[in-house]
Design an enzyme around this catalytic site. Sequence first.
Site, PDB file in Angstrom:
ATOM      1  CB  SER A   1    -125.195  15.931  -8.769  1.00  0.00           C
ATOM      2  OG  SER A   1    -124.268  15.142  -8.038  1.00  0.00           O
ATOM      3  CE  LYS A   2    -118.826  17.108 -14.673  1.00  0.00           C
ATOM      4  NZ  LYS A   2    -118.049  15.899 -14.627  1.00  0.00           N
ATOM      5  NE  ARG A   3    -119.504  16.246  -5.117  1.00  0.00           N
ATOM      6  CZ  ARG A   3    -120.199  17.098  -4.356  1.00  0.00           C
ATOM      7  NH1 ARG A   3    -120.535  18.280  -4.820  1.00  0.00           N
ATOM      8  NH2 ARG A   3    -120.542  16.748  -3.144  1.00  0.00           N
TER       9      ARG A   3
ATOM     10  CG  ASP B   1    -117.527  13.259 -12.187  1.00  0.00           C
ATOM     11  OD1 ASP B   1    -117.776  12.737 -13.299  1.00  0.00           O
ATOM     12  OD2 ASP B   1    -117.443  14.484 -12.009  1.00  0.00           O
TER      13      ASP B   1
END
Length: 500
Positions: free
Chosen positions: A262-264, A267
Amino acid sequence: MSKPVRVRFAPSPTGPLHIGGVRTALFNYLFAKKHDGTFYIRIEDTDQTRFVAEAEAYIFEALEWLGISPDETINKNEKFGPYRQSERKAIYKQYADQLIKSGWAYYAFDSSEKLDELRKLAEEEKKTFIYNHTVRENLDTSLVLSIEETEKRIANGEHYVIRFKTPVNETLEINDIIRGTVKFDTNLLDDKVLFKSDGMPTYHLANIVDDHLMETSHVIRGEEWLPSLPLHYLLYQAFNWEAPEFAHLPLILKPIGNGKLSKRDGDKMGFPVFPLEWKTAETTSMGYRENGFFPEAVVNFLALLGWNDGTEQEIFSLEELIQKFDLSRIHKAGAKFDPDKNKWFNHQYLQKQNNENLAELFKIELDRRAISTSLDLIKIVSLVKERANFVTELYDLSDYFFEAPTSYDEKASKNWNSATPELMQKVIVELNKIEDFTSINIETFLKEWMTQNGIGMGKVMQPLRLSLVGALKGPHLFDIIEMIGKEETIKRIEKAIGTL
Ligand code: GLU
């Protein structure tokens, strides 16, 4: 002869294209090219609530950057256009009507309040409300109304949806190229909405109608669409159309732990999950392009997420991928995303660049840092590239060529003792004697001088490197001396004598 290969990438423009979507596009592209087929892009923008205007241009720009643009799409060989579903709105209604007529679909007039209430009631009994064969005849549907009544309510402008009438008590056995036979029990499926009274089809109806009308031979898409497969398969039956072949690609998994990337994760761990940077008013999300990745490296690492050619080979050009790509060699199991390995791929492609190209890219990087120089950048990149993963790292690996050290590495300074200044003064005298100031000459001359005078190599070389570089790092010392020249070399030694 089998049908010509026509495959599609069918993204919904709801935001930036995730790297998993890029892999889907890539696999479709490779499959099409391998079989002399057509790769087309259809924009699935029927869900207007999730529509993001810039997303469509982003998708095309990303694929163009990677060198995998479609053969057919909006404004390009529009043989089966339009390629935007919102512009095909007029097409879908007749197909929804056809399913009503043949008894494969029905009108449902239930209000959203009523459905919420049913969901709540089910929840209280710790159940999930499913709109299916067990309830459809107790609800507000055309299955229990007379034809006249149904028509009257539609004519009166009542809100309705058209739902698929899933057959009861059937086991579907559907072939997937990657997974083999996949079985589904129709009793566990819900009656999905196909069409709404605002005139818009849902994803399922539009997707099947378009795959048929655009003569799609193979549907290659992510595993998250596998649960939709039974409905899609049944829709082909309902229309009496030949279904395309299906291949559901494995999930791309988080680098650490379980679950989908995921984008998380990006990040948290500092790597991009998008091909290009994506900016909104609130945030900026990193992109592989802006982070200094070569498009060839991205294509290469994406190709290996779930596929290999059966050997240990890891570096593949796009041409080679086209040659070797084979859907039957894709694994079912999820593919772990490995950001460190991705950097390794970029490192490999950086080494493959010729030094002239690399020097040009490096020049752009130097301009960005407002550094002007007359030094031979081709030579510099040839000296330091071995340690670089990215063009942006070249400067930190070579900064001492451009400017004298402003500080000296503390640990390395231990190599500088009370006898060093005097020795360095002597080195200056010797350097001044060298006429032809090339790496090999300087090396021969200084080494001879050291041997003749019984001076230990380390006593000179390490302090000299410290004076020129500020640390005990960098390529061959005499290459550095030649590159910065006699005057600058002496200036730096003098500065070190004065400072250390
Ligand atoms: N519009 C769907 C998506 O966003 C397409 C899925 C499919 O390929 O059928 O991925």
